[in-house]
Scaffold this active site. Structure first.
Site, PDB file in Angstrom:
ATOM      1  N   ASP A 383      13.083 -83.662 -39.616  1.00 58.76           N
ATOM      2  CA  ASP A 383      13.521 -84.795 -38.816  1.00 58.76           C
ATOM      3  C   ASP A 383      12.531 -84.957 -37.659  1.00 58.76           C
ATOM      4  O   ASP A 383      11.724 -84.060 -37.391  1.00 58.76           O
ATOM      5  CB  ASP A 383      14.938 -84.535 -38.302  1.00 58.76           C
ATOM      6  CG  ASP A 383      15.478 -85.679 -37.461  1.00 58.76           C
ATOM      7  OD1 ASP A 383      15.209 -86.845 -37.803  1.00 58.76           O
ATOM      8  OD2 ASP A 383      16.152 -85.403 -36.455  1.00 58.76           O
ATOM      9  N   ARG A 585       3.260 -94.211 -26.461  1.00 63.38           N
ATOM     10  CA  ARG A 585       4.010 -95.391 -26.896  1.00 63.38           C
ATOM     11  C   ARG A 585       3.725 -96.516 -25.905  1.00 63.38           C
ATOM     12  O   ARG A 585       3.972 -96.360 -24.706  1.00 63.38           O
ATOM     13  CB  ARG A 585       5.505 -95.073 -26.936  1.00 63.38           C
ATOM     14  CG  ARG A 585       5.868 -93.954 -27.874  1.00 63.38           C
ATOM     15  CD  ARG A 585       7.146 -93.240 -27.467  1.00 63.38           C
ATOM     16  NE  ARG A 585       8.330 -94.063 -27.634  1.00 63.38           N
ATOM     17  CZ  ARG A 585       9.196 -93.950 -28.633  1.00 63.38           C
ATOM     18  NH1 ARG A 585       8.984 -93.047 -29.570  1.00 63.38           N
ATOM     19  NH2 ARG A 585      10.263 -94.709 -28.703  1.00 63.38           N
ATOM     20  N   ASN A 810      23.037 -86.391 -38.997  1.00 68.62           N
ATOM     21  CA  ASN A 810      22.411 -87.140 -40.077  1.00 68.62           C
ATOM     22  C   ASN A 810      21.433 -86.300 -40.896  1.00 68.62           C
ATOM     23  O   ASN A 810      20.900 -86.761 -41.899  1.00 68.62           O
ATOM     24  CB  ASN A 810      21.698 -88.379 -39.519  1.00 68.62           C
ATOM     25  CG  ASN A 810      20.583 -88.010 -38.554  1.00 68.62           C
ATOM     26  OD1 ASN A 810      20.603 -86.938 -37.944  1.00 68.62           O
ATOM     27  ND2 ASN A 810      19.612 -88.869 -38.402  1.00 68.62           N
ATOM     28  N   ASP A 811      21.181 -85.061 -40.478  1.00 66.82           N
ATOM     29  CA  ASP A 811      20.276 -84.182 -41.224  1.00 66.82           C
ATOM     30  C   ASP A 811      21.031 -83.195 -42.107  1.00 66.82           C
ATOM     31  O   ASP A 811      20.408 -82.421 -42.824  1.00 66.82           O
ATOM     32  CB  ASP A 811      19.389 -83.391 -40.249  1.00 66.82           C
ATOM     33  CG  ASP A 811      18.577 -84.286 -39.339  1.00 66.82           C
ATOM     34  OD1 ASP A 811      18.022 -85.268 -39.851  1.00 66.82           O
ATOM     35  OD2 ASP A 811      18.506 -84.016 -38.131  1.00 66.82           O
TER      36      ASP A 811
END
Length: 1185
Positions: A383, A585, A810-811
């Site tokens: 992830d 970013r 979610n992993d």
């Protein structure tokens, strides 16, 4: 496929009524109790024994015990089988009970958490497991959501869901929001919900709420999921829709499977083959017995009461030899393996170099069955957010009006590396500055304080163009709650440079500009979305000036600039290239002055578009496009998504170990790409980075094929697939896709939509081939199930060992799908850790887990298995040869007590010390030479071939150990002329030679000698001699005559010089071929292990156990001038623009408001503080031993 959904077979639609337990219980929905334990006090003994006897070896020894109860067959006493069997069963039972007690403890901890439930018109504190579907529960700020529930009323909006730390907007229906926190109203609430049955879709929910005859639509925005955390809210009331195993989180956790290592599977195959080999040996000896009885036994027929029946004698002999030769199937093998794994697990738990002091988090081996597979990893699936990064943004650099700020230059104009000791900018002149904010370029502060209009306009934009919510509990103590860390970092930067965002209402923003309080009227928020890739605000200054401020992706902003900005655009583009090259970013900032008359006309047209029934979104987008043209460029920002310490070095080390790393993330493509460059997974010197982002299946196939053909122009169109069979009885069919050679370095980035097509059955092979050719693969915008599908795809066709690492809920499916799952203890809860096999706090510890603990565990396990099979086959083969000299009578060549204690006492501790303590090289050299990891990936240390070599070696040793003592004692006499050629003396000599030979072999296999090794090795030999002198004594014989028949054998035989010379000769002959082979191999064909050990022995001063590898120097990114890569990455979601102008984040909801231009006012809601700060860089060197 992507759309695979789990539905209970009996439930088509869920129906429930609030506050009506009687009705809801009639549907027999699952309650909220969680059960992961396997046993209870009554079922433990029968179930555990049933599970243990499913193991082939245990069942075999139970069968042997039954055979030994038959007098005609039994050739050994019962205790030779019962003692080892009971010991093995007891130790395994103790381990299983301990594991299940831990599961019971965890279940009890979760199920007994407290939550407030509305029962009988009042709130009662109840346990989680007592929550039922249809209950109304109350949650408070920072509290975990107990179940999956519909939001009835919240005091503020926001939660953490899907494993992300960014806020997500959750809003109650207006009709339920009116209930406020009135217990009376909530107790009378009797709404009925009809919705979809339990499924695993995290991003979709369909249902309706019926109340007072009216039906209201329910969607994902009205639902809170179990496992998320409430933020920005003091309380929340919700109606329970799903509980326990029916929640989306549990539906997405995937099926828990029993993970077994490749060595486990190989051992099962080998044990089955050993059974077959045992049957062949017994058959040969049985046939020999039949022949001997037919030819020689007839001579003794007169002395037997029933005569000679050769076939029946052979039949009985077969089963007798099954008992005698049972040591070829070692019952202690499995328990020894468990002890070794347990010990290596403790090493991981005790490793201080994997302890993270900031969060007081040690590494933890949550399973004890997978340690050696840590030394065989080929693919890592990771992830991004919270695993590779800290999910903490810091404002590093910016470009304003063509000038770059943030770098430090020395007197000669050279860049100065910024570190902890670099002097920081003094913001003491600003009373509202964030003390945690860190910046090093003083020239930017000077520009601001001198009144540079462009610089001040730059920070004014950052203070106005956002959706951040402020909180000021005390005068001057500001806390910002942002939907994304990017926004928080930018607003905090503006705050420190003198433009402090102080407060907001739905129609006003208050900013302190260089000490002066200024209030702007907020006319519009043109919200961000993934297509626009920008957001704008339109404000009116106190002087009445209308201005549009816009920030977004540089490629998007530059298309909308006024032509007069062309020169500034070129300079800013160069700065953006530098920022992006450093992995930062970036966002571009621009503004535009708006004519008031035009603004009035635009507002009217916007209102018409916003109320249109058809094509509303398209009309609004056209209006946004119209007003966001002709912008004036201000500059750009560069924010660093801070990587966890040591991530680039860790990835570099793992790459050198030939481990491929794939990143599977739910973040946007731009964000994932930027992190890829920051981690050095993506590099500008790569031949090409392929982007797969098509929207149709055919386009995805075309993009994958194009990428593959570029990497291998001469490659075949069809993959090379090797079909084979594996497993017990070769019933498991496997297909392995061969690796294809590639010239150059390539990478691939694929988004979730394209991945959904690529994972279809007809295209998965194309995806696998293309991805495996790439050095780096990044999958972005993927769902939890897609992560698991990618892992399963590689497992299915590459037959390689996989590892998945993540930190969020979610992993979980990915962690469970991989051979080994690693959980990072981070900011996203404990769901990933609870589902993992190993856990720690920082990604950099992964290299120590694999390159040190994993490699050592694999090496130790392989050494153990080779030696274990060697000593047992050697022990058994001597029995086999003896059968040809005893008339195949199933007589044992050893003393019965030696047979019982050989594996349990004499050879147990030395081999365990080897398996727990041995190191070919220490941890420092393991980091220096990651290539040492490669043999584990190729199964070079233990395989079927290695097993055959071990059996051949055992055959040679057994020939020496039987025939040399036999020849030496044949017709031999003592010093006094008496013969010593009796059975008992030969048995003593044979077993002593055997024990000495296998002990010497153990010493040759040991690379790392410790006091423990020495003690166990010499101690075991000492115990052997002590035991034989004790058991062969007169006292033991007189105590139990039948059990201790070898009276006086030890003292009669071991006082003879020729006996000791025989032992010396057999030992030399046994080890001579081994020493010669190893000498020639190291001399002519040295492995990398041999080379590193040789280097270590000649540089002992560098191989001290406490030596620390200096930290890798920070890699300075090269300035890129020829390439163009946007560094845009903004983890912002659509919807917050409407939220901040709607007033719904305030305590009281306005009675009416326009969709975009709000005219109501209300006080600010109280929000939970969240600060943005620079984390200290102090850590121990990532490559320390």
């Amino acid at each position: 496929s992507l759309n695979y959904v789990v539905f209970p077979p009996t439930e088509k639609e869920r129906h429930l009524r609030a506050n009506d337990r009687e009705l809801n219980l009639s549907y027999k929905y699952a309650d909220n109790a969680i059960k992961t334990s396997k046993y209870n006090i009554f079922t433990f003994l029968p179930l555990n024994l049933f599970e243990q006897f499913q193991r082939l070896a245990n069942a075999y020894f139970l069968f042997l015990l039954c055979l030994q109860s038959i007098p005609e067959v039994s050739s050994l006493p019962w205790y030779t089988t019962v003692v080892p069997l009971v010991l093995v069963l007891s130790m395994t039972m103790a381990k299983d009970s301990s594991d299940d007690m831990n599961r019971h403890r965890c279940d009890k901890q979760v199920n007994n958490r407290k939550v407030e439930i509305l029962i009988g018109g009042e709130l009662q504190s109840e346990k989680w497991m007592d929550v039922q579907v249809g209950d109304i529960i109350k949650l408070e700020n920072n509290q975990f959501v107990t179940v999956r529930m519909e939001v009835i009323k919240v005091s503020a909006e926001g939660d953490k869901v899907k494993g992300e730390t960014n806020l997500k907007v959750k809003q109650a229906l207006t009709v339920t929001g009116k209930l406020e926190d009135s217990i009376e109203k909530l107790a009378n609430f009797n709404g009925e919900v009809r919705c979809e049955p339990p499924n695993n879709r995290l991003d979709k929910f369909t249902g309706t709420l019926t109340l007072n005859g009216e039906t209201y639509s329910l969607d994902n925005e009205r639902i809170l999921l179990r496992g998320c955390t409430l933020r920005n809210t003091q309380w929340c009331f919700g109606l329970v829709v799903f509980g326990g195993p029916d929640t989306k989180l549990m539906q997405n956790c995937g099926r828990t499977t029993f993970k077994r290592t490749s060595i486990d599977r190989l051992m099962n195959v080998l044990v089955l083959n050993i059974f077959g080999f045992l049957m062949i040996m017994c058959l040969i000896l049985a046939i020999g017995n039949g022949i001997w009885e037919y030819q020689e036994g007839s001579k003794f027929a007169a002395f037997l009461p029933k005569g000679v029946n050769a076939p029946f004698s052979a039949f009985l002999t077969f089963w007798s030899y099954v008992i005698i030769l049972n040591t070829v199937v070692p019952i202690s093998l499995y328990i020894s393996v468990e002890i070794i794994r347990l010990g290596n697990s403790f090493y991981i738990n005790w490793d201080r170099k994997m302890y993270y002091p900031k969060s007081d988090t040690p590494a933890e081996a949550r399973t004890t069955t997978l340690n050696e597979e840590l030394g065989q990893i080929k693919y890592i699936f990771s992830d991004k957010t919270g695993t590779l990064t800290q999910n903490i943004m810091t404002f590093n650099k910016c470009s304003i009006n063509g000038k770059s700020y943030g770098e430090l230059l020395d007197f000669s104009g050279q860049r100065v590396e910024i570190n902890e000791k670099t002097e920081k900018v003094d913001f003491s002149w600003n009373n509202l500055a964030d003390p945690k904010f860190c910046f090093h370029d003083n020239s930017l502060v000077e520009e601001v304080r001198e009144g540079n209009p462009e610089v001040q306009a730059f920070f004014r934009l950052l203070a106005l163009c956002h959706t951040v919510m402020p909180e000021e509990k005390k005068e001057g103590e500001l806390y910002y709650q942002a939907q994304s860390p990017d926004e928080g970092a930018l607003v905090t930067a503006a705050r420190n440079f003198g433009f402090v965002f102080r407060s907001r209402t739905p129609e006003r923003i208050t900013v302190v500009e260089m000490g002066e309080l200024v209030t702007y009227e907020l006319l519009a928020v043109l919200d961000f979305n993934n297509v626009r890739k920008r957001m704008s605000v339109i404000v009116r200054s106190p002087e009445g000036k209308l201005t549009l401020y816009c920030k977004g992706a540089d490629t998007i902003i530059f298309e909308r600039l006024n032509p007069s900005c062309s020169n500034l655009t070129e300079v800013t583009t160069e700065h953006l290239n530098e920022f992006a090259g450093e992995g930062l970013r970036t966002l571009a900032l621009a503004y535009k002055d708006i004519d008031p008359e035009y603004m009035e006309d635009w507002k009217l047209r916007h209102h018409e578009a916003n109320t249109a029934m058809d094509e509303r979104e398209e009309k609004l987008d056209a209006l946004y496009e119209e007003i966001e043209k002709g912008l004036q460029l201000l500059g750009s920002t560069a924010v660093e998504d801070k990587l966890q310490d040591g991530v680039p070095q860790t990835i570099e080390q793992l790459s050198k170990a030939d481990i491929k790393i794939w990143v599977l993330t739910g973040d946007k493509q731009e964000t994932a790409e930027n992190i890829g460059y920051s981690c050095n997974m993506l590099r500008d010197e790569m031949n090409e980075v392929f982007i797969v982002s098509a929207n149709t299946a055919e386009e995805v196939r075309k993009e994958l094929q194009t990428a593959r053909r570029k990497m291998t122009p001469d490659g075949t169109e069809e993959p090379t697939v090797k079909k084979s069979r594996s497993g017990l009885f070769c019933l498991l069919k496997t297909e392995t896709v061969a690796d294809e050679p590639v010239n150059g370095e390539y990478a691939m980035v694929i988004n979730g939509h394209s991945l959904a097509f690529a994972l279809e059955k007809d295209m998965e092979m194309e995806l696998l081939r293309t991805a495996c050719m790439c050095q780096t693969v990044i999958c972005c915008r993927v769902t939890p199930l897609q992560k698991a599908q990618v892992v399963e795809l590689v497992k299915k066709y590459k037959q390689a060992v996989t590892l998945a690492v993540g930190d969020g809920a979610n992993d979980v499916s990915m962690i469970k799908a991989a051979h080994i799952g690693v959980g990072i203890s981070g900011q996203e809860g404990m769901q990933a850790v609870l589902s993992s096999d190993y856990s720690f706090a920082q990604f950099r510890y992964l290299q120590r887990l694999l390159l040190v603990h994993g490699r050592w565990s694999y090496l130790r396990m392989c050494k153990f298995l080779r030696y274990f099979f060697y000593k047992n086959f050697t022990f058994t083969f001597v029995h086999f040869w003896y059968g040809f000299f005893c008339g195949f009578s199933a007589q044992t060549v050893y003393d019965e007590w030696f047979i019982t204690l050989y594996n349990l006492v004499y050879t147990a501790l030395p081999v365990l010390s080897l398996s727990l303590l041995d190191q070919d090289v220490n941890d420092w050299w393991s980091f220096q030479y990651p290539q040492l990891y490669t043999p584990g990936q190729l199964n070079q240390y233990f395989s079927k071939r290695a097993f055959v070599y071990t059996v051949l070696h055992s055959g040679y040793s057994s020939l020496v150990l039987f025939f040399i003592p036999w020849a030496a004692m044949y017709d031999t006499v003592r010093d006094d002329g008496k013969e010593i050629v009796d059975y008992q003396s030969f048995a003593l000599l044979a077993q002593t030679c055997l024990l000495i030979a296998v002990s010497i072999q153990l010493g040759l296999d040991t690379h790392y000698w410790t006091a423990v090794n020495q003690f166990f090795l010499w101690g075991s030999l000492s115990v052997y001699f002590a035991v034989i002198f004790t058991m062969y004594s007169n006292g033991m014989f007189l105590t139990l005559i039948s059990s201790f028949p070898f009276i006086g054998t030890a003292r009669n035989s071991l006082n003879q010089p020729n006996v000791w010379l025989t032992m010396l000769l057999t030992s030399i002959l046994c080890v001579l071929p081994v020493v010669a082979y190893r000498f020639l191999r190291i001399l002519l064909w040295p492995t990398i292990n041999d080379k590193v050990r040789g280097r270590g022995s000649t540089h002992l001063s560098l191989v001290r156990q406490d030596k620390v590898l200096p930290p890798a120097p920070r890699r300075v990114q090269a300035r890129r001038t020829s390439t163009r890569r946007s560094g845009y990455a903004f983890s912002h979601a659509q919807g917050y623009g409407d939220l901040v102008t709607s007033g719904k984040f305030l305590r009281r909801t306005p009675k009416s408001r326009p969709a975009l231009f709000s005219q109501t006012d209300s006080p600010l809601a109280q929000t939970q503080p969240q600060s943005y700060r620079t984390i200290s860089e102090w850590e121990e060197p990532p490559l320390s031993p």
